[in-house]
Enzyme design. Structure first.
Site, PDB file in Angstrom:
ATOM      1  CB  SER A   1      -0.970  -0.030   1.184  1.00 52.61           C
ATOM      2  OG  SER A   1      -1.969   0.937   1.033  1.00 52.61           O
ATOM      3  CG  PHE A   2       1.783   5.744   1.751  1.00 56.97           C
ATOM      4  CD1 PHE A   2       1.712   6.453   0.561  1.00 56.97           C
ATOM      5  CD2 PHE A   2       2.511   6.288   2.798  1.00 56.97           C
ATOM      6  CE1 PHE A   2       2.348   7.685   0.415  1.00 56.97           C
ATOM      7  CE2 PHE A   2       3.141   7.517   2.673  1.00 56.97           C
ATOM      8  CZ  PHE A   2       3.063   8.216   1.469  1.00 56.97           C
TER       9      PHE A   2
END
Length: 407
Positions: free
Chosen positions: A233-234
């Protein structure tokens, strides 16, 4: 792909996220489906109540199994409770901190640790020295717990709204099955680091990862020449960014992260308003600001923005847009030296520019795109984590030149 249970896209995606951990011991099909079916409207309060009830039921089952001397049953129920407590608090994220979110976060950690203590090889709980404080982490040993033969080791870094405990279900279990040691940690802006220490995100993740690498390579069971950093994800951005400055990595994995946070953020803004950023027509920018503030009040559509303001410690949406410029790989791609695996699932707008990152990197790159041919959908390949892991670990075997357990 149509939604599985819930009408709202985000609610359904978070249901899938909880359900995805069946294989790694963090969920049960019936518990997840039953909980989701009781969430009859897009309401964060209802979401919280139903997942909390399921978490507490699993926790009670764990206590009962413990009393009965059922080690295996207790372990499984504690691990499921941990995932469900984390899921219960998701839509409460934001500032000021909701005390119910603090409670579910602490309970997910406690439940995970109670379950992990019952592993054949319980993880070591770490406090990683970092700029006058510590970062929470776990070191999981593969194989015989008494074997100190150096092995390939996978370091796991998180995204915006996960926890270091969730990293076990998402990636660590798969790595341990394949003979990798695992060091998972939360950094600034993540898990208890933002919740209990109030330390927000920072863009220069190389300065976060270097102290973690120092801890890893000091361990005799870690092969310092076969250290892999995985961000999802991030964390797909932060892992790649870390590799620009931390060159002791044998490989890096950028799983579904943004290439440039500003671009990813602005891509969600209608073009007529986006074109006014950053210093355009004041009236148009005022309209944009009011629209974003209105969106923030919506339980689903405003969740990511509420979360982002909290973990970055900014006061309003416009400040977040300005800050997002600092979170970019543009102009830094040539600084990544180690082989890098870049993953993207078709239809995932968060990692839509992953092909651009893969093309811009000057190191050896493996670009992995998932979609209809794999029956994989969702951010971070959520409906196909096993498919993702199969492809990732085949690549890593080639990069490392041997299986992880080989001396």
């Amino acid at each position: 792909m149509s939604n599985i249970v819930l009408d709202d896209d985000l609610f359904d995606a978070q249901f899938v996220r909880a359900l995805a951990y069946v294989r790694s011991g963090g969920a049960e099909l019936g518990e997840c489906l039953g909980t989701a079916r009781r969430i009859t409207k897009t309401d964060g309060e209802l979401w919280y109540r139903e997942w909390l009830a399921t978490a507490e039921r699993a926790e009670a089952a764990a206590h009962a199994a413990t009393t009965a001397g059922d080690r295996v049953g207790a372990r499984g129920a504690y691990l499921r409770a941990s995932n469900y407590f984390r899921t219960a608090g998701l839509f409460l994220m934001g500032k000021p901190v909701d005390e119910r979110f603090r409670d579910t976060s602490h309970r997910q950690t406690a439940a995970f640790r109670a379950g992990a203590a019952l592993f054949d090889s319980p993880p070591e709980i770490l406090a990683i020295p970092y700029e006058g404080t510590t970062l929470p982490g776990y070191f999981f040993r593969a194989g015989d717990p008494d074997d100190r033969t150096p092995r390939a080791t996978m370091m796991l870094t998180n995204g915006y709204d996960g926890t270091v405990e969730e990293l076990y279900f998402a990636n660590a279990a798969a790595a341990l099955e394949r003979g990798y040691h695992v060091l998972a940690f939360d950094g600034p802006g993540q898990g208890s680091v933002i919740l209990d220490q109030g330390i927000p995100f920072r863009p220069d993740w190389e300065n976060v990862v270097t102290p973690v690498v120092d801890v890893a390579v000091a361990r005799p069971e870690v092969d310092a020449d076969r250290l892999v950093l995985v961000g999802w994800s991030f964390g797909g951005y932060t892992a790649a960014r870390a590799a620009t400055g931390e060159h002791r990595l044998a490989a890096c994995v950028a799983d579904s992260g943004p290439y440039d946070l500003y671009d990813a953020t602005v891509s969600r803004i209608p073009g007529v308003l986006a074109h006014q950023l950053p210093d355009g027509n004041r009236l148009a920018l005022g309209v944009l600001e009011k629209a974003m503030e209105s969106t923030m009040r919506k339980p689903s559509a405003g969740w990511a923005l509420r979360r982002n303001l909290w973990v970055h410690d900014v006061a309003d949406p416009m400040a977040f847009i300005e800050l997002a410029r600092d979170y970019t790989m543009k102009g830094r791609e040539h600084l990544v030296r180690c082989p890098t695996f870049v993953a993207h699932t078709l239809g995932d707008d968060i990692s839509a520019d992953a092909p651009k990152l893969a093309a811009a990197l000057t190191c050896p790159v493996e670009y992995a795109e998932f979609g209809h041919d794999d029956d994989v959908t969702g951010h971070c390949e959520m409906t196909g984590r096993a498919v993702f892991h199969e492809r990732l670990f085949r690549w890593l075997d080639g990069v490392l030149g041997q299986h992880p357990e080989a001396p």
